[in-house]
Design a protein around this motif. Structure first.
Motif, PDB file in Angstrom:
ATOM      1  N   SER A   1       3.749   8.500   7.612  1.00  0.00           N
ATOM      2  CA  SER A   1       5.090   8.333   6.963  1.00  0.00           C
ATOM      3  C   SER A   1       6.068   7.949   7.996  1.00  0.00           C
TER       4      SER A   1
ATOM      5  N   ARG B   1       9.704   0.888  -4.359  1.00  0.00           N
ATOM      6  CA  ARG B   1       9.221   2.165  -5.195  1.00  0.00           C
ATOM      7  C   ARG B   1       8.190   1.795  -6.467  1.00  0.00           C
ATOM      8  N   ASP B   2       7.143   2.276  -6.751  1.00  0.00           N
ATOM      9  CA  ASP B   2       6.433   2.167  -7.589  1.00  0.00           C
ATOM     10  C   ASP B   2       6.298   3.774  -8.419  1.00  0.00           C
TER      11      ASP B   2
ATOM     12  N   THR C   1       9.878  -1.291   1.943  1.00  0.00           N
ATOM     13  CA  THR C   1       9.527  -0.406   0.866  1.00  0.00           C
ATOM     14  C   THR C   1      10.062  -0.942  -0.426  1.00  0.00           C
TER      15      THR C   1
ATOM     16  N   ARG D   1      -2.498   6.139   0.839  1.00  0.00           N
ATOM     17  CA  ARG D   1      -3.396   5.083   1.158  1.00  0.00           C
ATOM     18  C   ARG D   1      -3.583   4.834   2.614  1.00  0.00           C
TER      19      ARG D   1
ATOM     20  N   ARG E   1       5.316   6.940  -6.407  1.00  0.00           N
ATOM     21  CA  ARG E   1       4.916   6.397  -4.758  1.00  0.00           C
ATOM     22  C   ARG E   1       5.638   5.398  -4.234  1.00  0.00           C
TER      23      ARG E   1
ATOM     24  N   ARG F   1       0.836  -1.260   0.006  1.00  0.00           N
ATOM     25  CA  ARG F   1       0.074  -0.125   0.227  1.00  0.00           C
ATOM     26  C   ARG F   1       0.846   1.299   0.189  1.00  0.00           C
ATOM     27  N   SER F   2       0.486   2.396  -0.459  1.00  0.00           N
ATOM     28  CA  SER F   2       1.155   3.520  -0.651  1.00  0.00           C
ATOM     29  C   SER F   2       0.788   4.213   0.783  1.00  0.00           C
TER      30      SER F   2
ATOM     31  N   LEU G   1       5.711   1.908  -2.161  1.00  0.00           N
ATOM     32  CA  LEU G   1       4.719   0.984  -1.569  1.00  0.00           C
ATOM     33  C   LEU G   1       5.278   0.129  -0.094  1.00  0.00           C
TER      34      LEU G   1
END
Lengths: 224, 224
Positions: free
Chosen positions: B58, B74-75, B72, B45, B78, B41-42, B80
């Motif tokens: 965060s 990266r996508d 973590t 979100r 964002r 999930r970001s 994830l």
DNA sequence: CCTTGAATCAATCAATCCATTGAATTATTC
DNA sequence: GAATAATTCAATGGATTGATTGATTCAAGG
């Protein structure tokens, strides 16, 4: 049941869980817990065992008590703390496994992961009973003499870790050794096994400790 | 190995354990963990799901990451967050059981302990598979439609808890129901079972949730 | 290259936690 | 019931935590 209520219930549950986790979130309290798990102890004794001041120990113990991790009982002019009921050891065990897993992940990158795998390999109660029956192993209790006298596994010999290196001659040479101490989150036996392995002596770790053994209703010896 | 070293090792281990426990010692972080356990999930979100500010979420996530509880990836623009490896669920499960044990002890004194015993009685995966084979039970997924669509147990019907009471007619009357949601420490299914029992409908709880099911390598359906 | 969206960083303030000290309780013993 | 030993309470100060705000980095797209 509205979705509002559900969120509140979620939050309430998590708040409860968090409170327990926070209570475990102090090295000093964990130490106290470990000692308390050996049996009922007075505040003064626990303070001595952990190196804390009496008042400080008392407060930590009360914190543990508020969260139902320990119970108290009066004995004359002293108050004895003992482990509360419930799956407390499971939590500590799971925590330890998680920590070990994380540490293993790091080590497997940094070090050559040499005996790492072997180190964690314990022997189960069942296997131990089996191997004791045909006496193919020797049980080694590495706790202080004092705790040993209060109760130990049947047939175990007692050599505290501190004096292990000086007493290697007391060990049987032909048997494999199984070391145990206070429980899965006690490092005494791990140290012992390390020491023995370095000397080339076959040694393994018992998954459980004395408290687990007693809790399982298995026979116990006392005295020296 | 001197006794000094042992004490230091003890302290080091306990400090490590305590740090993990402390990390779990915040309701918000537990919430984040629970959501993260559903899949990647970001941050945004997760903030939305938990009702936290983005910056706050965060920071908590970073705290979790520092202690290797989440990972973590990266996508695009964002980041994830997903659950890290290791027996994290075991820890949470053990914690939950401990909390439930404590709560049960309190309730058994205060209240008549009425359905308390029954409430905790879950059905195991094995038993479920058995009963599904001769279709003597109906599986009920009480998570939001959205999560259901991302994957669910084969043959399950989806009625989110929020709308359960309005959709009782959708339920089969002759079958016993087995409700599940996100895992053992998710209250959705517990609420659902409570609701159903009050309406006189036979319902039980699945010990595990969707993540455990998936982790066990059992088949999964997607879509609505 | 500059804008935009997403996440993190830095700084702040209030709240909480931890250890220490000395006083106050509590049960026992004389 | 006064004296004593064991534990707990209360108050202090220093350190840490958690939430908020606004600034900053980072990657993507025009």
């Amino acid at each position: 049941m509205s979705s509002m209520d559900i969120e509140r219930a979620q939050l309430a549950l998590f708040t409860e869980l968090a409170e327990i986790a926070r209570t475990l979130g102090s090295p000093h309290r964990l130490m106290l817990l470990q000692h308390v798990a050996q049996g009922a102890r007075s505040v003064e004794r626990l303070a001595e065992l952990t190196g804390l001041s009496v008042a400080n120990a008392s407060q930590h113990l009360q914190h543990l008590k508020r969260n139902n991790l320990v119970a108290t009982e009066r004995d004359g002019k002293r108050v004895l703390y003992s482990l509360a009921g419930g799956p407390i050891n499971e939590v500590l065990g799971a925590l330890t496994r998680l920590a070990e897993h994380q540490r293993a992940e790091i080590h497997s990158v940094i070090s050559d992961s040499f005996t790492q795998r072997e180190r964690l390999e314990g022997i189960s109660r069942e296997e131990l009973l089996e191997r004791l029956r045909d006496s193919s192993v020797t049980l080694l209790d590495v706790r202080p003499q004092e705790e040993f006298a209060m109760g130990h596994l049947p047939g175990a010999i007692n050599i505290p870790v501190e004096v292990l290196e000086e007493h290697l001659s007391m060990l049987p040479q032909d048997h494999e050794l199984v070391a145990y101490c206070r429980g899965p989150h006690c490092v005494l036996s791990t140290s012992a096994v390390d020491t023995l392995r370095k000397k080339g002596i076959k040694a393994r770790l018992l998954d459980a400790g004395f408290p687990e053994w007693k809790a399982a209703g298995l026979t116990v010896e006392t005295g020296v």
